[in-house]
Write a protein that holds these residues in place. Structure first.
Motif: not given
Length: 562
Positions: A30, A74, A78, A99, A101, A123, A126, A136, A138, A163, A165
């Protein structure tokens, strides 16, 4: 057509929903996003001690500011935060969890990466988070912009966490923006015809009742409707009570405010007033166990109007989609033409201070401490004795109360107080935390100091987990833990280290660090605290081991009998 990086686009949208501080912990997936945060002059990086505390901080921030955000790494990061996110879901706070990842190519290959479960499933976390978030996503290059907007909008409208990702390689990837429309963060308007029918019926029922009362609860705070609720209560002129989760929503100086109602743990006089009602108007009700005195409301036989964020219920008829946001102002306007004026008996108060001892008892503390709380202060209480102590504490003018009455994760208050203090530096924060809870999240004191925050921290030391002792096992060793030198906390966390005061840093100036065992010692210390409002203060308050607020004792008795 303009371009923006995906990471910067997220930050721009967070700023749009009134966020200027983002909490979290650095991680290798991150950190490019943290570069953007640190370089953005409109944002502050929370720099928390661990991910759980960062989630608590984002929750406390959201209670003051309207929404919060937290960034973790990740997997390991989290999952450390997910308890705090679950608490925000339970207690209805829009916290956006971002997050960092692994790269998209790494995920596509199913590579055996650190922080993963080693099964190639990137995943899985998540999926876990999807159970405690309302939306959420991704992110991919193709969906990033639309998914960022969807998650943030859904979270803010529904007052639940979201959320996101964010793969490492997409953080600085540029995307085209043909046009940027403002986020839609208000719920749909109530259906006009149904709303008008409901309002007409509510006014009829109020007019026909002989003894109506109002109970204001926590959803008013979550939906930031305190101004509307107060205007309604003042114009209606009806006897008004708050539930524990709604404390602070109503101005307690209003002549028709009657106190906190929590079922069987309420004052007898409050219970009697409710019992004599023939109509109950509930506003933003949350009927959880602690909020209702272990489900002892006993209001089943009273005719009830319930105003909520998604519907209105009049007796047994539901008006779907008729929201309290739209109904309250219209009811207020209609009632203003015939404002009710009633004479009230003096409102019942907590028992006066018992002067038979010099010890700092709960009876003394919750009667005395309001004298030292500044106007518009933010009062953060921990699950346990302090949470129940504030139920019937006199509310200082303009005070905001923060506690986790539904989720009840011990240690929450320390991180939440950091978030609340960051959310509005113009307001003084007062943190009440027990010795047991403090040992879970004490590291966040370091963040208070680093960020230049100036709360007053009350560490209530009764030598053990008192709430658990009252429920079961008062003499069991599992309800005890190692004693610490709590009154040296600010010093231990670097408050007096010169290295923390170097150029470019602005840590909190250190005020009182004291251990107080008598009432006179407490009052002497608080006089000094009041003289130094721009410093951080830490008071270790020694209390009798089994002394408790009456509300907690009553609740524990009810727990034993159910």
């Amino acid at each position: 057509m303009s371009q923006v990086s995906i990471g910067q686009y997220i930050l721009n949208r967070l700023k749009e929903i009134n966020i200027d501080t983002i909490f979290g912990v650095p991680g290798d997936f991150n950190m490019p996003l943290l570069d953007l945060i640190e370089d953005d002059v409109a944002l502050t990086w929370g720099n928390n001690a661990n991910e759980l505390n960062s989630a608590y901080a984002a929750d406390g921030y959201a209670r003051v500011r309207g929404a919060g955000a937290v960034v973790t790494a990740f997997g390991v990061g989290e999952l450390s935060a997910i308890n705090g996110i679950a608490g925000s879901y339970s207690e209805m706070l829009p916290v956006i969890h971002i997050v960092g990842t692994p790269r998209t190519t790494t995920q596509e290959k199913g590579s055996l990466m650190h922080h993963s479960l080693g099964n190639g499933d990137f995943r899985v976390f998540e999926k876990m988070s999807a159970m405690v978030t309302v939306a959420s996503a991704s992110l991919t290059l193709a969906n990033a912009i639309s998914e960022i907007d969807r998650v943030i909008q859904t979270a803010v409208i529904n007052k639940r966490p979201g959320y996101i990702s964010l793969p490492f390689n997409l953080i600085n990837t540029m995307v085209e923006l043909p046009s940027v429309l403002p986020l839609i963060v208000s719920p749909p308007k109530s259906p006009e015809q149904v709303k008008n029918i409901a309002i007409k019926e509510i006014l009829r029922v109020i007019q026909e009742s002989q003894n109506p009362v109002i109970i204001v609860d926590g959803c008013i705070l979550r939906h930031r409707l305190t101004a509307e609720a107060n205007e309604f209560v003042e114009i209606a002129g009806l006897p008004t009570f708050s539930a524990p989760m709604g404390k602070g929503a109503i101005d307690e100086s209003l002549p028709n405010y009657r106190g906190v109602y929590a079922g069987a743990i309420s004052f007898e006089e409050v219970s009697e007033e409710i019992k004599n009602a023939d109509l109950l108007i509930e506003i933003g009700s949350i009927k959880s166990d602690f909020n209702t005195g272990n489900f002892t409301y006993g209001l089943e036989k009273i005719k009830t109007i319930s105003l909520n964020s998604s519907n209105t219920i009049i007796f047994h008829a539901e008006y779907s989609g008729v929201r309290m946001q739209d109904v309250l102002p219209l009811l207020t306007a209609a009632l203003s033409e015939n404002k009710i004026s009633l004479d009230y008996k003096p409102r019942v108060r907590s028992a006066p201070i018992d002067n038979e001892t010099v010890e700092i008892t709960h009876n003394y503390l919750w009667n005395k401490v309001p004298e030292y709380i500044a106007e518009n202060g933010i009062i953060v209480s921990e699950t346990g004795t302090s949470e129940f102590g504030i139920f019937n504490m006199e509310s200082p003018k303009g005070a905001t109360f923060i506690g986790q009455i539904l989720w009840g994760s011990i240690g929450y208050s320390v991180g939440a107080a950091v978030g609340a203090a960051m959310a509005d530096r113009s307001r003084k924060v007062y943190l009440f935390v027990g010795d047991g809870s403090f040992q879970l999240t004490a590291q966040e004191i370091s963040v208070f100091i680093r960020q230049g925050l100036t709360p007053v921290i009350f560490l209530l030391n009764n030598d053990g987990y008192l709430m658990e002792k009252l429920i079961h096992g008062p003499e069991r060793s599992y309800n005890n833990f190692q004693m610490w030198k709590y009154s040296q906390t600010l010093d231990y966390f670097g408050g007096n280290l010169e290295v923390n005061k170097t150029e470019g840093k602005n840590p909190s100036p250190i005020g009182i660090e004291a251990k107080v065992s008598t009432r006179q010692e407490f009052e002497n210390a608080m006089e000094k605290v009041s003289e130094e409002p721009d410093k951080i203060h830490f008071l270790e308050v020694i209390m009798p081991a089994f002394d408790s607020p009456r509300e907690l004792l009553l609740l524990c008795d009810l727990s034993e009998n159910r």
